[in-house]
Every structure is written in structure tokens, then in C-alpha cells.
Design an enzyme around this catalytic site. Structure first.
Site, short mmCIF file in Angstrom:
data_model
loop_
_atom_site.label_atom_id
_atom_site.label_comp_id
_atom_site.label_asym_id
_atom_site.label_seq_id
_atom_site.Cartn_x
_atom_site.Cartn_y
_atom_site.Cartn_z
N ASP A 28 0.78 -1.25 0.00
CA ASP A 28 0.00 0.00 0.00
C ASP A 28 0.82 1.30 0.00
OD1 ASP A 28 -1.92 -1.96 0.25
OD2 ASP A 28 -2.90 -1.13 2.00
N ASP A 70 -4.56 -0.77 -1.87
CA ASP A 70 -5.87 -0.59 -1.23
C ASP A 70 -6.77 0.08 -2.28
OD1 ASP A 70 -6.94 -1.14 1.35
OD2 ASP A 70 -6.97 1.00 1.86
N HIS A 72 -10.65 0.98 -2.83
CA HIS A 72 -12.03 1.02 -2.32
C HIS A 72 -13.00 1.73 -3.27
CE1 HIS A 72 -10.52 -0.36 1.49
NE2 HIS A 72 -9.87 0.74 1.79
N HIS A 105 -10.46 7.09 1.72
CA HIS A 105 -9.08 6.95 1.24
C HIS A 105 -9.02 5.90 0.14
CE1 HIS A 105 -9.53 3.68 4.14
NE2 HIS A 105 -8.62 3.04 3.43
N LYS A 130 -7.09 -4.94 -3.15
CA LYS A 130 -7.89 -5.45 -2.03
C LYS A 130 -8.80 -4.35 -1.52
CE LYS A 130 -4.18 -4.26 1.15
NZ LYS A 130 -4.85 -3.17 1.85
N CYS A 175 -2.00 -2.87 7.46
CA CYS A 175 -1.88 -3.77 6.30
C CYS A 175 -0.59 -4.58 6.30
CB CYS A 175 -2.10 -2.98 5.02
SG CYS A 175 -3.83 -2.43 4.93
#
Ligand code: VGL
Ligand code: ZN
Length: 228
Positions: A28, A70, A72, A105, A130, A175
């Protein structure tokens, strides 16, 4: 009395040579996690050039390099903004979200979800995303917080017969920590490049307890001096 474990007390491995079946996992290293981003990890930008040097070493030795990202959707339930009346940092634990809520984020296709511009992302053999299910968070690069949805990382590593994984990136106590712990559970030998990570320490003391858990789990700690 709680005895806090410090980075200096960990004890580092010695005489490690990087082999063809080793992998560096850079967790990340994204714009939202460095100062200026929406979920900044203090000094998170200061590890980029040293991560690049380690990546260079893995590349020279023909070992593998993997990035996690990451990733989202904007309606992700780990965001406080998607819970009326809640704020970032508030305690919240339901199903696969928690133990705290976060600011928005790493929203897909935004600047914040992009990798730090200095990171040698061209060295990566794979990028594992992810956290794309709106109702499931994913701290680990291996499996999401529901402990059911795998990301494919273990399959990727196993198909390449990778035995040892070396973890660095952001954030130490989220993470990186969960990726390291799950790495052991998925059967890998796990090495933690603790000086190439920075932590969030939320709730306070989280960094120290993460280090302690990792030590107890049999994760080995390495520094730049560990490599020959
Ligand atoms: C992370 C909190 C929320 C991390 C990701 O990369 O450590 N932390 N999402
Ligand atoms: Zn996240």
C-alpha cells in the site's frame, strides 16, 4: 505494567541472501497514506527511496516483487462518511469492518489510490488489489477481513514456488501486520522489514502490540544490514 516492545528490541536476522524463490511484498505505498494524503501515516514518504533500494536488490537477484493496492469503491463501509454521525477514528466493529472507521481513502481511480510517484512500480511482477467489496475491509494482502475472500496472493506465490516473503510498506500496524500474520497462516516464511514500514498507532499502543504478536508468531525481523 505493560512492557512496550520497541523496534530496537526485536533482534534482526543476519546473513540473508536473496534467492530466486523469494518475494518482496510492498504494501500500500499509495498517495493517500503519505503526508498530504487523506489517511497519512507519519513519515510514510520517508521510506520510499529505501524501499526502492531493496526492490533493486530483489531485482538484481531475479527474485519477485509484488505490490498491494488498497482499492475502495467510494461507498466503502470502512469510511466514516458512509455512516451518518460517525467520524474517522471512531470505534466501530461489525462483521468485516473495524475496529475503527477511516477517512475516505484510496478510492478507485483517484490520485489518492495511485502509487507514490517515486516508487519503482515498474519493477513489480504483480499488483494485488484489495478492499473492493463495499461491505468488507481488507487489511491483509492475502485475505479480506471476512476471513473468506482471498485476494489471490497466496495462489500467485504458490504457483511460483515462492517460500520466503519479505514485507515492507504502509501501515506497519494495519496492512503490513495483517499481511505478515496471514503469510504465516498461508504457510510462508515471513520476514518483516520493520525499518521500511511506518505505523498509524491507532488505537495508541497498536504498533507495539503488533510487533509483539509478530514476534510470537515466528515472523523474523530484518534490517538493511541483514542482507549480504
Ligand atoms: C490501511 C487502514 C485502512 C493500510 C488501509 O494500508 O494499512 N489502513 N486501509
Ligand atoms: Zn483501506
Amino acid at each position: 505494567m505493560v512492557i512496550l516492545l520497541n523496534i530496537d528490541d526485536l533482534g534482526f536476522e543476519k546473513n540473508i541472501t536473496i534467492k530466486l524463490d523469494d518475494a518482496l511484498i510492498i504494501v500500500d505505498m499509495q498517495n493517500d497514506f503519505v503526508p498530504g494524503g487523506s489517511l497519512p501515516v507519519e513519515e510514510g514518504d520517508q521510506i520510499v527511496s529505501r524501499i526502492n533500494s531493496i526492490a533493486e536488490l530483489f531485482r538484481k537477484n531475479k527474485a519477485f516483487i509484488i505490490l498491494t493496492q488498497d482499492w475502495h469503491p467510494k461507498e466503502h463501509l470502512s469510511f466514516a462518511s458512509n455512516h451518518p454521525g460517525m467520524s474517522p477514528g471512531d470505534e466501530y466493529q461489525t462483521g468485516a469492518i473495524g475496529p475503527v472507521l477511516w477517512p475516505d481513502h484510496c478510492v478507485q481511480n483517484t490520485y489518492g489510490s495511485g502509487f507514490h510517484e517515486d516508487l519503482k512500480k515498474e519493477y513489480a511482477h504483480a499488483i494485488i488489489r484489495k478492499g473492493y467489496h463495499p461491505e468488507i475491509d481488507s487489511y491483509s494482502g492475502f485475505i479480506e477481513n471476512d476471513k473468506k475472500s482471498e485476494t489471490g496472493l497466496a495462489g500467485f506465490l504458490n504457483s511460483l514456488k515462492i517460500k520466503r516473503i519479505f514485507i515492507c510498506g504502509l501501515a506497519l500496524d494495519y496492512c503490513c501486520y495483517f499481511t505478515a500474520i496471514d503469510g504465516i497462516d498461508f504457510g510462508f516464511e515471513v520476514y518483516f522489514l520493520v525499518n521500511l514500514t511506518k505505523g498509524i498507532d491507532l488505537p495508541p499502543g497498536n504498533i507495539s502490540s503488533s510487533l509483539e504478536d509478530m514476534k510470537n508468531k515466528g515472523i523474523k525481523f530484518v534490517s538493511k544490514e541483514s542482507f549480504v
